[in-house]
Scaffold this motif. Structure first.
Motif, PDB file in Angstrom:
ATOM      1  N   GLU A 143       0.732  -1.163   0.088  1.00 27.89           N
ATOM      2  CA  GLU A 143      -0.072  -0.080   0.062  1.00 27.89           C
ATOM      3  C   GLU A 143       0.965   1.419  -0.003  1.00 27.89           C
ATOM      4  O   GLU A 143       0.600   2.195  -0.509  1.00 27.89           O
ATOM      5  CB  GLU A 143      -1.042   0.023   1.201  1.00 27.89           C
ATOM      6  CG  GLU A 143      -2.029  -0.962   1.219  1.00 27.89           C
ATOM      7  CD  GLU A 143      -2.854  -1.172   2.417  1.00 27.89           C
ATOM      8  OE1 GLU A 143      -2.448  -0.344   3.340  1.00 27.89           O
ATOM      9  OE2 GLU A 143      -3.700  -1.784   2.448  1.00 27.89           O
ATOM     10  N   LYS A 144       2.140   1.385   0.646  1.00 30.47           N
ATOM     11  CA  LYS A 144       2.946   2.379   0.777  1.00 30.47           C
ATOM     12  C   LYS A 144       3.918   2.570  -0.412  1.00 30.47           C
ATOM     13  O   LYS A 144       4.858   3.290  -0.263  1.00 30.47           O
ATOM     14  CB  LYS A 144       3.563   2.399   2.080  1.00 30.47           C
ATOM     15  CG  LYS A 144       2.662   2.579   3.277  1.00 30.47           C
ATOM     16  CD  LYS A 144       1.893   3.872   3.413  1.00 30.47           C
ATOM     17  CE  LYS A 144       1.295   4.402   4.676  1.00 30.47           C
ATOM     18  NZ  LYS A 144       0.687   5.558   4.621  1.00 30.47           N
ATOM     19  N   SER A 145       3.900   1.593  -1.112  1.00 30.25           N
ATOM     20  CA  SER A 145       4.846   1.415  -2.511  1.00 30.25           C
ATOM     21  C   SER A 145       6.222   1.270  -1.919  1.00 30.25           C
ATOM     22  O   SER A 145       6.999   2.078  -2.522  1.00 30.25           O
ATOM     23  CB  SER A 145       4.553   2.680  -3.277  1.00 30.25           C
ATOM     24  OG  SER A 145       3.216   2.564  -3.731  1.00 30.25           O
ATOM     25  N   ALA A 146       6.581   0.397  -0.927  1.00 34.93           N
ATOM     26  CA  ALA A 146       8.045   0.297  -0.580  1.00 34.93           C
ATOM     27  C   ALA A 146       8.859  -0.228  -1.327  1.00 34.93           C
ATOM     28  O   ALA A 146       8.239  -1.083  -2.158  1.00 34.93           O
ATOM     29  CB  ALA A 146       7.858  -0.446   0.849  1.00 34.93           C
ATOM     30  N   ASN A 147       9.938   0.260  -1.423  1.00 34.40           N
ATOM     31  CA  ASN A 147      10.961  -0.359  -2.371  1.00 34.40           C
ATOM     32  C   ASN A 147      11.957  -1.295  -1.766  1.00 34.40           C
ATOM     33  O   ASN A 147      12.527  -2.365  -2.263  1.00 34.40           O
ATOM     34  CB  ASN A 147      11.899   0.594  -3.178  1.00 34.40           C
ATOM     35  CG  ASN A 147      11.358   1.785  -3.523  1.00 34.40           C
ATOM     36  OD1 ASN A 147      11.123   2.889  -2.852  1.00 34.40           O
ATOM     37  ND2 ASN A 147      10.772   1.884  -4.876  1.00 34.40           N
ATOM     38  N   LEU A 148      11.899  -1.225  -0.414  1.00 34.77           N
ATOM     39  CA  LEU A 148      12.875  -2.454   0.408  1.00 34.77           C
ATOM     40  C   LEU A 148      12.219  -2.274   1.922  1.00 34.77           C
ATOM     41  O   LEU A 148      11.568  -1.627   2.223  1.00 34.77           O
ATOM     42  CB  LEU A 148      14.269  -1.489   0.638  1.00 34.77           C
ATOM     43  CG  LEU A 148      15.209  -2.224   1.653  1.00 34.77           C
ATOM     44  CD1 LEU A 148      15.668  -3.552   0.933  1.00 34.77           C
ATOM     45  CD2 LEU A 148      16.454  -1.138   1.759  1.00 34.77           C
ATOM     46  N   ILE A 149      12.268  -3.630   2.421  1.00 38.60           N
ATOM     47  CA  ILE A 149      11.738  -3.823   3.758  1.00 38.60           C
ATOM     48  C   ILE A 149      13.310  -4.149   4.561  1.00 38.60           C
ATOM     49  O   ILE A 149      13.810  -4.948   4.257  1.00 38.60           O
ATOM     50  CB  ILE A 149      10.761  -4.920   3.908  1.00 38.60           C
ATOM     51  CG1 ILE A 149       9.599  -4.633   3.296  1.00 38.60           C
ATOM     52  CG2 ILE A 149      10.637  -5.382   5.367  1.00 38.60           C
ATOM     53  CD1 ILE A 149       8.615  -5.637   3.152  1.00 38.60           C
ATOM     54  N   VAL A 150      13.257  -3.604   5.636  1.00 38.60           N
ATOM     55  CA  VAL A 150      14.455  -4.095   6.559  1.00 38.60           C
ATOM     56  C   VAL A 150      13.827  -4.403   7.815  1.00 38.60           C
ATOM     57  O   VAL A 150      13.121  -3.727   8.586  1.00 38.60           O
ATOM     58  CB  VAL A 150      15.236  -2.863   6.914  1.00 38.60           C
ATOM     59  CG1 VAL A 150      16.393  -3.100   7.897  1.00 38.60           C
ATOM     60  CG2 VAL A 150      16.007  -2.129   5.620  1.00 38.60           C
ATOM     61  N   ILE A 151      14.103  -5.480   8.247  1.00 40.60           N
ATOM     62  CA  ILE A 151      13.775  -6.371   9.494  1.00 40.60           C
ATOM     63  C   ILE A 151      14.539  -7.007  10.205  1.00 40.60           C
ATOM     64  O   ILE A 151      15.508  -7.678   9.561  1.00 40.60           O
ATOM     65  CB  ILE A 151      12.323  -7.208   9.064  1.00 40.60           C
ATOM     66  CG1 ILE A 151      11.683  -7.648  10.358  1.00 40.60           C
ATOM     67  CG2 ILE A 151      13.018  -8.329   8.248  1.00 40.60           C
ATOM     68  CD1 ILE A 151      10.353  -8.110  10.008  1.00 40.60           C
ATOM     69  N   GLY A 152      14.374  -6.937  11.697  1.00 38.14           N
ATOM     70  CA  GLY A 152      15.359  -7.466  12.549  1.00 38.14           C
ATOM     71  C   GLY A 152      14.649  -9.194  12.610  1.00 38.14           C
ATOM     72  O   GLY A 152      13.552  -9.432  12.839  1.00 38.14           O
TER      73      GLY A 152
END
Length: 189
Positions: A115-124
């Motif tokens: 929905e937010k048109s993210a290009n990358l997800i960074v997750i711990g």
């Protein structure tokens, strides 16, 4: 064709956050290793919905559920304030997104990224083993397999086990004694 830096579209980076050290580690890793000056950061939190037995959903149960939801939303506001302090000096734009759509954090994060048109997800990552991950589930594992964009999973810091740490300490102590005794025998000549 060249583009001027002012016409570069900002990268949209989604970082799922909660009160854990893993979320803060992911954010820190992002700032130290992958941040670009024009990034737009989306700090995403999935509010935990209170679970109530169906029989408790009378008027008193509904009131209790509403109170628990207010508490969870207050916790989300507190988390937002905590993370706003962590990002205030960074050269990125930031938005905070919280949702209470369902109990599935990974599913909520994937939906928010789309929905937010993210290009990358960074997750711990918590660094669970295969059995615990299979039984308990893993948000990072879910996102890795269901988000259709690049994912950066930040593992927990490597900490040697106590038995490994003890053997390292023993080896270090033995090494120190050896170097001391070799110095002693050299200087007595």
């Amino acid at each position: 064709m060249t583009c001027s830096s002012s016409s570069v579209i900002p990268r949209r980076v989604l970082i799922p956050i909660d009160k854990s050290e893993h979320s803060e580690r992911a954010l820190k890793f992002y700032f130290e290793n992958t941040m670009k000056p024009n990034d737009h950061l989306i700090l995403f939190h999935s509010i935990e919905l209170p679970s109530m037995p169906v029989m408790a959903m009378g008027e008193a149960g509904a009131d209790e559920w509403a109170r628990m939801m207010r508490d969870e939303k207050n916790k989300a506001e507190s988390l937002k304030a905590q993370y706003e302090k962590l990002v205030e000096d960074e050269p990125v734009t930031v938005e905070f997104e919280a949702t209470d759509q369902n109990h599935k954090v990974g599913e909520n994060a994937c939906k928010a990224a789309k929905e937010k048109s993210a290009n990358l997800i960074v997750i711990g990552s918590r660094g669970m083993g295969k059995v615990r991950r299979t039984v308990l589930g893993s948000v990072s594992d879910y996102i890795l397999h269901h988000a259709h964009l690049p994912i950066l999973i930040v593992p927990p810091e490597h900490r040697p086990s106590k038995s490994r740490q003890n053997s390292i300490t023993s080896m270090t102590s033995a090494s120190s004694k050896t170097s001391v005794s070799s110095k002693t025998s050299t200087s007595s000549r």
